[in-house]
Design a protein around this motif. Sequence first.
Motif, PDB file in Angstrom:
ATOM      1  N   ARG A 102     -81.747  55.004   4.731  1.00  0.00           N
ATOM      2  CA  ARG A 102     -81.303  53.987   3.778  1.00  0.00           C
ATOM      3  C   ARG A 102     -79.816  53.694   3.992  1.00  0.00           C
ATOM      4  NH1 ARG A 102     -86.138  52.112   1.729  1.00  0.00           N
ATOM      5  NH2 ARG A 102     -87.388  53.844   0.925  1.00  0.00           N
ATOM      6  N   ALA A 103     -79.353  52.581   3.427  1.00  0.00           N
ATOM      7  CA  ALA A 103     -77.937  52.253   3.475  1.00  0.00           C
ATOM      8  C   ALA A 103     -77.171  53.132   2.487  1.00  0.00           C
ATOM      9  CB  ALA A 103     -77.733  50.772   3.133  1.00  0.00           C
ATOM     10  N   ASP A 292    -105.490  49.518  21.501  1.00  0.00           N
ATOM     11  CA  ASP A 292    -104.450  50.256  22.207  1.00  0.00           C
ATOM     12  C   ASP A 292    -103.082  49.659  21.877  1.00  0.00           C
ATOM     13  OD1 ASP A 292    -106.111  52.051  23.652  1.00  0.00           O
ATOM     14  OD2 ASP A 292    -106.651  50.406  25.008  1.00  0.00           O
ATOM     15  N   PRO A 293    -102.047  50.490  21.790  1.00  0.00           N
ATOM     16  CA  PRO A 293    -100.708  49.951  21.552  1.00  0.00           C
ATOM     17  C   PRO A 293    -100.156  49.288  22.807  1.00  0.00           C
ATOM     18  CG  PRO A 293    -100.592  52.308  21.907  1.00  0.00           C
ATOM     19  CD  PRO A 293    -102.057  51.961  21.881  1.00  0.00           C
ATOM     20  N   LYS A 294     -99.294  48.324  22.602  1.00  0.00           N
ATOM     21  CA  LYS A 294     -98.626  47.674  23.722  1.00  0.00           C
ATOM     22  C   LYS A 294     -97.260  48.314  23.978  1.00  0.00           C
ATOM     23  CE  LYS A 294    -100.868  43.217  22.798  1.00  0.00           C
ATOM     24  NZ  LYS A 294    -100.658  41.783  22.437  1.00  0.00           N
ATOM     25  N   GLY A 295     -96.694  48.908  22.949  1.00  0.00           N
ATOM     26  CA  GLY A 295     -95.413  49.578  23.087  1.00  0.00           C
ATOM     27  C   GLY A 295     -95.598  51.058  23.349  1.00  0.00           C
ATOM     28  N   THR A 296     -94.498  51.791  23.260  1.00  0.00           N
ATOM     29  CA  THR A 296     -94.551  53.229  23.508  1.00  0.00           C
ATOM     30  C   THR A 296     -93.582  53.946  22.579  1.00  0.00           C
ATOM     31  OG1 THR A 296     -94.275  54.957  25.181  1.00  0.00           O
ATOM     32  CG2 THR A 296     -92.796  53.087  25.322  1.00  0.00           C
ATOM     33  N   ALA A 297     -93.998  55.094  22.119  1.00  0.00           N
ATOM     34  CA  ALA A 297     -93.171  55.949  21.267  1.00  0.00           C
ATOM     35  C   ALA A 297     -93.604  57.386  21.518  1.00  0.00           C
ATOM     36  CB  ALA A 297     -93.334  55.573  19.799  1.00  0.00           C
ATOM     37  N   PRO A 298     -92.823  58.168  22.250  1.00  0.00           N
ATOM     38  CA  PRO A 298     -93.226  59.526  22.621  1.00  0.00           C
ATOM     39  C   PRO A 298     -92.933  60.537  21.523  1.00  0.00           C
ATOM     40  CG  PRO A 298     -91.130  58.990  23.619  1.00  0.00           C
ATOM     41  CD  PRO A 298     -91.550  57.766  22.858  1.00  0.00           C
ATOM     42  N   GLY A 299     -93.718  60.508  20.468  1.00  0.00           N
ATOM     43  CA  GLY A 299     -93.484  61.433  19.369  1.00  0.00           C
ATOM     44  C   GLY A 299     -92.300  60.992  18.533  1.00  0.00           C
ATOM     45  N   THR A 300     -92.482  59.933  17.756  1.00  0.00           N
ATOM     46  CA  THR A 300     -91.408  59.307  16.999  1.00  0.00           C
ATOM     47  C   THR A 300     -91.794  59.241  15.530  1.00  0.00           C
ATOM     48  OG1 THR A 300     -90.882  57.981  18.955  1.00  0.00           O
ATOM     49  CG2 THR A 300     -89.959  57.242  16.858  1.00  0.00           C
ATOM     50  N   LEU A 301     -90.815  59.448  14.660  1.00  0.00           N
ATOM     51  CA  LEU A 301     -91.072  59.447  13.223  1.00  0.00           C
ATOM     52  C   LEU A 301     -90.904  58.042  12.653  1.00  0.00           C
ATOM     53  CD1 LEU A 301     -89.205  62.756  12.418  1.00  0.00           C
ATOM     54  CD2 LEU A 301     -91.636  62.356  12.036  1.00  0.00           C
ATOM     55  N   PHE A 302     -91.952  57.551  11.977  1.00  0.00           N
ATOM     56  CA  PHE A 302     -91.948  56.251  11.322  1.00  0.00           C
ATOM     57  C   PHE A 302     -92.172  56.455   9.822  1.00  0.00           C
ATOM     58  CE2 PHE A 302     -92.707  55.027  15.622  1.00  0.00           C
ATOM     59  CZ  PHE A 302     -92.358  53.686  15.751  1.00  0.00           C
ATOM     60  N   ARG A 303     -91.481  55.669   9.034  1.00  0.00           N
ATOM     61  CA  ARG A 303     -91.729  55.726   7.591  1.00  0.00           C
ATOM     62  C   ARG A 303     -92.933  54.843   7.269  1.00  0.00           C
ATOM     63  NH1 ARG A 303     -86.642  55.742   4.171  1.00  0.00           N
ATOM     64  NH2 ARG A 303     -86.244  53.740   5.179  1.00  0.00           N
ATOM     65  N   VAL A 304     -93.767  55.315   6.348  1.00  0.00           N
ATOM     66  CA  VAL A 304     -94.928  54.549   5.895  1.00  0.00           C
ATOM     67  C   VAL A 304     -94.897  54.448   4.378  1.00  0.00           C
ATOM     68  CG1 VAL A 304     -96.387  55.178   7.859  1.00  0.00           C
ATOM     69  CG2 VAL A 304     -96.381  56.632   5.814  1.00  0.00           C
ATOM     70  N   ASN A 305     -95.496  53.391   3.891  1.00  0.00           N
ATOM     71  CA  ASN A 305     -95.617  53.177   2.443  1.00  0.00           C
ATOM     72  C   ASN A 305     -96.958  53.711   1.959  1.00  0.00           C
ATOM     73  OD1 ASN A 305     -93.134  51.823   2.081  1.00  0.00           O
ATOM     74  ND2 ASN A 305     -94.033  49.904   2.811  1.00  0.00           N
ATOM     75  N   ALA A 332    -102.086  54.144   3.463  1.00  0.00           N
ATOM     76  CA  ALA A 332    -100.730  54.251   4.000  1.00  0.00           C
ATOM     77  C   ALA A 332    -100.551  53.195   5.076  1.00  0.00           C
ATOM     78  CB  ALA A 332    -100.481  55.641   4.579  1.00  0.00           C
ATOM     79  N   SER A 333     -99.422  52.499   5.038  1.00  0.00           N
ATOM     80  CA  SER A 333     -99.184  51.409   5.988  1.00  0.00           C
ATOM     81  C   SER A 333     -97.728  51.399   6.422  1.00  0.00           C
ATOM     82  CB  SER A 333     -99.548  50.061   5.365  1.00  0.00           C
ATOM     83  OG  SER A 333     -98.740  49.807   4.225  1.00  0.00           O
ATOM     84  N   TYR A 334     -97.489  50.839   7.595  1.00  0.00           N
ATOM     85  CA  TYR A 334     -96.126  50.673   8.090  1.00  0.00           C
ATOM     86  C   TYR A 334     -95.491  49.465   7.405  1.00  0.00           C
ATOM     87  CZ  TYR A 334     -97.792  53.804  11.739  1.00  0.00           C
ATOM     88  OH  TYR A 334     -98.325  54.870  12.415  1.00  0.00           O
ATOM     89  N   PRO A 335     -94.237  49.568   7.002  1.00  0.00           N
ATOM     90  CA  PRO A 335     -93.584  48.450   6.318  1.00  0.00           C
ATOM     91  C   PRO A 335     -93.408  47.251   7.229  1.00  0.00           C
ATOM     92  CG  PRO A 335     -92.354  50.510   6.057  1.00  0.00           C
ATOM     93  CD  PRO A 335     -93.369  50.739   7.128  1.00  0.00           C
ATOM     94  N   ASP A 341     -87.661  49.404   3.929  1.00  0.00           N
ATOM     95  CA  ASP A 341     -88.386  50.649   4.192  1.00  0.00           C
ATOM     96  C   ASP A 341     -88.612  50.891   5.683  1.00  0.00           C
ATOM     97  OD1 ASP A 341     -88.572  51.265   1.513  1.00  0.00           O
ATOM     98  OD2 ASP A 341     -90.543  50.356   1.254  1.00  0.00           O
ATOM     99  N   TRP A 342     -88.477  49.848   6.513  1.00  0.00           N
ATOM    100  CA  TRP A 342     -88.714  50.029   7.941  1.00  0.00           C
ATOM    101  C   TRP A 342     -87.606  50.898   8.535  1.00  0.00           C
ATOM    102  CZ3 TRP A 342     -92.391  49.246  11.553  1.00  0.00           C
ATOM    103  CH2 TRP A 342     -92.021  49.344  12.889  1.00  0.00           C
ATOM    104  N   TYR A 343     -88.001  52.040   9.091  1.00  0.00           N
ATOM    105  CA  TYR A 343     -87.031  52.911   9.737  1.00  0.00           C
ATOM    106  C   TYR A 343     -87.762  53.751  10.773  1.00  0.00           C
ATOM    107  CZ  TYR A 343     -82.983  55.853  10.573  1.00  0.00           C
ATOM    108  OH  TYR A 343     -81.926  56.482  11.161  1.00  0.00           O
ATOM    109  N   VAL A 344     -87.111  53.927  11.920  1.00  0.00           N
ATOM    110  CA  VAL A 344     -87.675  54.689  13.025  1.00  0.00           C
ATOM    111  C   VAL A 344     -86.678  55.767  13.417  1.00  0.00           C
ATOM    112  CG1 VAL A 344     -88.574  54.604  15.378  1.00  0.00           C
ATOM    113  CG2 VAL A 344     -88.896  52.649  13.840  1.00  0.00           C
TER     114      VAL A 344
END
Length: 640
Positions: A102-103, A292-305, A332-335, A341-344
């Motif tokens: 958060r800010a 299938d995802p088009k992007g890549t994230a090798p074990g990354t934390l995403f916030r979900v609502n 539960a969903s990604y913002p 709320d979107w944060y990676v």
Amino acid sequence: MASLFAGAGRRAQIVSGWHNAYVQAEKQGQQCSLQPNKVYNPGHTVQLPVPDMKVCGYFLRTDNPAKARDTAVVVKRLQQAGVVVYRLAKPLYVKDFAAYGRARAAATMPAGTYWIPMAQAEKHWIQAMLNENTYVPFPYFYDVSGWSMALLSNLDGGYTGLSLKPLSTVLPPVRVPAVKLPSGLPRVGILSYTSSPFQPSESAGWLRWRLDHDWRIPSTVLSPSQVTPSVLSHLDTLLVPDTDAKTVTTLLGATGKKALADWTNGGGHYVGWEGGAQLAAGLGLSTAVLRDPKGTAPGTLFRVNTPNAGTNWVMYNSDPVMTASNPANVVASYPALTSPDWYVSGYQQGEEELAGTAAEISEPAGSGQVTVFAVDPNFRAFSDGSAHLLFDALLASRGTAKAQPYVNSGQRSAAELRAEQSAAAMTRTYGASLVLRVRPADATAAGQVQVLRGHGVTYRTVTGPGFVQLSSSTRAGTRPPIRPHGSARCRPNWPPPPAPPRRSPSRLPELLERFAREGLRIEVGVLRSRSKVKGRDRRSGAKVRGEGQGRRSRSKAAVASEEREDPGSSGVDRVGWGFVRGYGHLALLCDDVGWFCALFVAFPERFSGCRSSSAGLCAPLDVECGLLYRTRPPTCDSWD
């Protein structure tokens, strides 16, 4: 031994260096400065630098009873590493408080809040555990890219850039309370790809640890062949961790598929994630649409609502992208990208595609329920925060007062068809373990792609700015480049021998499972080539059926001897022993090839040459051995 001598010879320098590192860390903490990240890999530059900002300390709030246990777990880990944690004696106004993701904004920390100042010797450990971003310098990973303990546990907290001296007391060592369970626990089953100790499932293993040691919830493990009406009738909830969905579908057969549908329609609760979600969609149990995802994230934390519990954090590991046929079923969903709320936390490339998609869906099916996760909510049994989503799904079904449209009914047919088609179109491979990130010019028919295709490797392509990522599996049909162990000696220009003929599939995994069920102990020995297979006495270390604890025991194989001549052997001059404890009393005595045979017999397809060993029990059991040192390349330079 050389390392020990080198360390002993530089003992004073090493100990002095360690001491200076702690002194420097505490000085950095006093200055509230973060240590810049660097690149030690030649040819690369820092792409995600540590920001130039002040971090003087972290706060972990204690005013949410639902997170008290998870907070205690993290604080205990800090204390065990030598971190000094304080407790605020009265409320503290912090004008630049930055809650995680958060800010900065003014906030008052209530009395009892934990305060962890950075001005101490373990400053680097504090930053590693409580950071909100790891700031991986450039996209090169051997493991996950996000590992904040505070986010993994979904704690309420944050940091300040002000040097504060609040009224506080040193926190004594904390105790972690047991998980509070409601009365009337559901009868839980776990559908695992296989129960063989030679083909373990990581996701199933993490789940069993969580159930057995953390939550203390009894469970029963099922194989696909055990999915029958009679077995399912004794279960309320079936958990399906990540698995090979297409293979399990085949193993279930028509009888297993119908049994699952009838059990769900009759009130059962199916809970699956990753491959387990793909299995549910492919069987028509869930109407979730996966791709299938088009992007890549090798074990990354995403916030979900989460509508019922605010927000949470999930460990996303290039998992499927999931959408619900009915948005009302999203738990539960990604913002959205524009949401605060979107944060990676960690590295990601192109994962903006997750915005607005579902991480968890729970929908009624007949009188039952189907819950699916796109991610592993119990990642490594370490993501305590998202594990609460699984805990809630396990204990608190969203069952309906009256029956809803049944699985395989006309009312669901269109949605089920879309889900089944999406699951069938996925190229995600269970157990994928090889990821190649190359320049676009190298990912051509004459480059990496040709190499993969030449070895029969199936792969998925992810294209990004300036790179192409090839994700593949080392399962059936592949031959990964394996560097032999010390027993295989490197001899320049030693040509590999012709590949031996293929033999019938080994029966050893099946036999070892049977021996394990009968309580036998397995001793796996590696013997020097051109030697006799002699009997050896080994202390049991576990109670053997029919014999007392600790008594010496000998199997028939252990007293057998056999002359063996192998003109093609490598002349390995060593003898070693390995043990698989807890499986009884059977001894397998094999030569140096048989050592690899015993360890890798469940995966004979990984090796380009196989044969049947003749030592000990290997020949009667028709073991297929991986000839690692017999398939070496022509020169040793290519081993690396």
